[in-house]
Write a protein that holds these residues in place. Structure first.
Motif, mmCIF file in Angstrom:
data_model
loop_
_atom_site.group_PDB
_atom_site.id
_atom_site.type_symbol
_atom_site.label_atom_id
_atom_site.label_comp_id
_atom_site.label_asym_id
_atom_site.label_seq_id
_atom_site.Cartn_x
_atom_site.Cartn_y
_atom_site.Cartn_z
ATOM 1 N N ALA A 330 0.796 -1.314 -0.086
ATOM 2 C CA ALA A 330 0.087 -0.064 0.195
ATOM 3 C C ALA A 330 0.783 1.115 0.044
ATOM 4 O O ALA A 330 1.936 1.089 0.081
ATOM 5 C CB ALA A 330 -0.929 0.028 1.139
ATOM 6 N N SER A 331 0.270 2.407 -0.391
ATOM 7 C CA SER A 331 0.848 3.681 -0.182
ATOM 8 C C SER A 331 0.658 4.094 1.287
ATOM 9 O O SER A 331 -0.551 3.790 1.857
ATOM 10 C CB SER A 331 0.266 4.606 -1.097
ATOM 11 O OG SER A 331 0.543 4.174 -2.379
ATOM 12 N N TYR A 332 1.610 4.680 1.974
ATOM 13 C CA TYR A 332 1.396 5.198 3.450
ATOM 14 C C TYR A 332 1.628 6.607 3.602
ATOM 15 O O TYR A 332 2.573 7.141 3.148
ATOM 16 C CB TYR A 332 2.555 4.333 4.268
ATOM 17 C CG TYR A 332 2.259 2.908 4.301
ATOM 18 C CD1 TYR A 332 1.485 2.353 5.319
ATOM 19 C CD2 TYR A 332 2.599 1.979 3.395
ATOM 20 C CE1 TYR A 332 1.040 0.754 5.530
ATOM 21 C CE2 TYR A 332 2.346 0.288 3.422
ATOM 22 C CZ TYR A 332 1.818 0.041 4.461
ATOM 23 O OH TYR A 332 1.328 -1.156 4.653
ATOM 24 N N LEU A 354 12.897 2.708 5.957
ATOM 25 C CA LEU A 354 12.827 1.301 5.449
ATOM 26 C C LEU A 354 11.981 1.265 4.367
ATOM 27 O O LEU A 354 12.572 0.345 3.446
ATOM 28 C CB LEU A 354 12.185 0.613 6.775
ATOM 29 C CG LEU A 354 11.988 -1.026 6.502
ATOM 30 C CD1 LEU A 354 13.294 -1.577 6.595
ATOM 31 C CD2 LEU A 354 11.161 -1.622 7.812
ATOM 32 N N ARG A 355 10.908 1.846 4.271
ATOM 33 C CA ARG A 355 9.995 1.550 3.010
ATOM 34 C C ARG A 355 10.969 2.093 1.778
ATOM 35 O O ARG A 355 10.836 1.201 0.542
ATOM 36 C CB ARG A 355 8.801 2.484 3.075
ATOM 37 C CG ARG A 355 7.872 2.052 4.304
ATOM 38 C CD ARG A 355 7.197 0.782 3.911
ATOM 39 N NE ARG A 355 6.416 0.789 2.722
ATOM 40 C CZ ARG A 355 5.689 -0.158 2.211
ATOM 41 N NH1 ARG A 355 6.094 -1.522 2.923
ATOM 42 N NH2 ARG A 355 4.719 -0.098 1.239
ATOM 43 N N ASP A 356 11.460 3.182 1.997
ATOM 44 C CA ASP A 356 12.481 3.457 0.900
ATOM 45 C C ASP A 356 13.567 2.750 0.576
ATOM 46 O O ASP A 356 13.855 2.404 -0.901
ATOM 47 C CB ASP A 356 13.102 4.976 1.009
ATOM 48 C CG ASP A 356 13.696 5.585 -0.140
ATOM 49 O OD1 ASP A 356 12.986 5.484 -1.304
ATOM 50 O OD2 ASP A 356 14.771 6.389 -0.039
ATOM 51 N N ARG A 361 6.524 1.640 -2.426
ATOM 52 C CA ARG A 361 5.888 2.692 -2.693
ATOM 53 C C ARG A 361 6.332 3.857 -1.840
ATOM 54 O O ARG A 361 6.514 3.525 -0.528
ATOM 55 C CB ARG A 361 4.412 2.524 -2.684
ATOM 56 C CG ARG A 361 3.632 1.736 -3.717
ATOM 57 C CD ARG A 361 2.257 1.790 -3.570
ATOM 58 N NE ARG A 361 1.437 0.613 -4.164
ATOM 59 C CZ ARG A 361 0.300 0.093 -4.171
ATOM 60 N NH1 ARG A 361 -0.561 0.915 -3.704
ATOM 61 N NH2 ARG A 361 -0.246 -1.117 -4.695
ATOM 62 N N PRO A 362 6.469 5.093 -2.219
ATOM 63 C CA PRO A 362 6.893 6.100 -1.151
ATOM 64 C C PRO A 362 5.914 6.343 0.106
ATOM 65 O O PRO A 362 4.709 5.996 0.160
ATOM 66 C CB PRO A 362 6.856 7.368 -1.939
ATOM 67 C CG PRO A 362 5.835 6.903 -2.954
ATOM 68 C CD PRO A 362 5.930 5.723 -3.412
ATOM 69 N N ALA A 363 6.581 6.560 1.210
ATOM 70 C CA ALA A 363 5.826 6.902 2.321
ATOM 71 C C ALA A 363 5.992 8.555 2.399
ATOM 72 O O ALA A 363 6.869 9.212 1.982
ATOM 73 C CB ALA A 363 6.484 6.405 3.571
#
Length: 448
Positions: A330-332, A354-356, A361-363
């Motif tokens: 998902a997007s956050y 961490l997501r990056d 998808r970008p946070a």
């Protein structure tokens, strides 16, 4: 006097006519009709059952299917709320949010509310984005129609808002060896989180009847509601039902609101607590009056009962799920307030980094810094709720025109995120993702 009576009669007739003109939709359970909201172009459905009442033999059992009803159910009244300690007048949050509170508490509390554009009701081809709100309250307080919470501003921007109630405290999170023994998979507890999953599943399967797109659901919550969102995006049981997620004042990678206790620990806590009632059997436990359970819970149990890793609903902590790439794809959007309940910036940064680093998808990160007028409490925990629901007119605080403009800005960002998975308007990029190379934080404050 006669003119006033005639005016009231005419208003009543117009309201009755408006109700009669509202389309009837077919959902799980039967036929349902909403009512006009305060905004004439919005229809609200209050108190829709999404599961059977968890009473009697269903106390401390996972949510069961909705009990069907006959005829057309007019959804014109918010439901009872789960038994809870509440926030007394004279306390900060009691004075801030609950000074107008008039609610009935009951174990029969598994209901949700929907605000949608009136012309979208019964139009499954509209495919409007959906926002699924989970309230906070430390897992033992709160409900889906608190004074701050309203869906008119959301629906007027083309986003359907859903708010839910779920079981709380000892009613929602008691684990016990006897309860585990009667369960097919040998686990117990987490009933409140199972409620949230059941409500999300109900929305996924029925929201098209309200003009919504089940493939575009944004889950969002604040405080314990944010921790609940972390559980939903971690759980294998909600897989495929979440497109976007908003985590408000719920930390990031770290201990805030985390669900990292195991089944045995949760059962031990429940067993110790239930000894206070001298219960020998499950029948005895389920016969304890709700008022008595709440009384002892308020005196000795607040903070003891919350979600835990049971191996079924929650198979790992949020932190581990994030690192193991098991979170919902998902997007956050994630953030907190400047004067929040505790410092959260580092935890939130770590989640975004961490997501990056995992090339997901970008946070998008935000910080709400508006120090609310009327006191010197600053941008406190939950302050942004007045703005993200655009309900400033319900607050006792001396809100300014600049506050209303800020509420418009917050609402636009939140609803854009629900529409696009991006808080910006199309072709705009004023709010950039938070990445290793560009740790951007969008700041919300009044502009005089």
């Amino acid at each position: 006097m006669i003119k006033k009576q005639l005016a009231l009669l005419l208003a009543g007739m117009m309201t009755t006519l408006a109700w009669a003109q509202n389309p009837v939709v077919k959902v799980e359970g039967g036929l349902l009709q909403g009512i006009p909201s305060a905004a004439s172009e919005i229809t609200v459905f209050k108190g829709i059952p999404y599961a059977a009442p968890p009473v009697g033999e269903l106390r401390w059992k996972r949510p069961q299917p909705v009990v069907k009803w006959d005829g057309v159910k007019v959804a014109d009244t918010f439901s009872n709320i789960c038994w809870q300690p509440g926030n007394a007048i004279g306390t900060f949050y009691g004075n801030e949010f609950y000074w107008k509170e008039q609610t009935v508490q009951s174990e029969d509390c598994l209901y949700l509310n929907i605000w949608t554009p009136a012309d979208a009701v019964g139009q499954p081809d509209r495919k409007l984005p959906v926002a699924f709100w989970v309230h906070g309250g430390a897992y033992f307080n709160g409900y889906g129609h608190e004074i701050t919470m309203d869906g008119d501003a959301w629906a007027s921007r083309g986003v359907i808002l859903v708010t839910i109630n779920y079981r709380l405290g000892i009613f929602g999170f008691l684990a016990h060896p006897e309860l585990s023994a009667e369960s097919a998979d040998g686990t117990s507890g987490n009933y409140g989180t199972y409620d949230q999953v059941a409500a999300l599943k109900w929305v996924y399967e029925n929201i098209a009847q309200f003009g919504g797109d089940p493939k575009n659901i944004t889950v969002l919550g604040q405080s314990a509601g944010a921790a609940s969102i972390k559980n939903l995006v971690s759980s294998p049981l909600s897989k495929g039902m979440v497109k976007n997620a908003v985590i408000q004042s719920g930390g990031g990678i770290g201990a805030f609101g985390s669900s990292d206790n195991g089944q045995q620990e949760a059962e031990a806590t429940g067993k110790t607590f239930m000894k206070k009632f001298n219960c020998r059997t499950l029948k005895d436990m389920r016969a304890v009056p709700a008022e008595e359970l709440l009384r002892v819970f308020k005196a000795e149990g607040m903070g003891l009962f919350r979600p835990h890793i049971d191996g079924i609903l929650l198979t790992e902590s949020f932190d581990d799920a994030a690192r193991n790439q098991h979170l919902a794809d998902a997007s956050y959007m994630i953030g907190c307030t400047l004067d929040d309940i505790r410092p959260m910036g580092k935890q939130i940064d770590e989640f975004c980094f961490l997501r990056d680093s995992l090339d997901h998808r970008p946070a998008y990160q935000y910080l709400f810094v508006r120090k609310l007028p009327g006191t010197h409490d600053g941008a406190f925990h939950s302050a942004e709720l007045w703005y993200m629901f655009h309900t400033l007119d319900r607050s006792w605080r001396p809100m300014t025109e600049a506050d209303y403009r800020l509420a418009d800005e917050v609402m636009d960002c939140w609803t854009n995120f629900a529409k696009y998975g991006n808080p910006n308007k199309p072709a705009e990029n004023s709010w950039q993702p938070f990445t290793l190379g560009n740790p951007f934080i969008f700041t919300f404050n009044v502009k005089e």
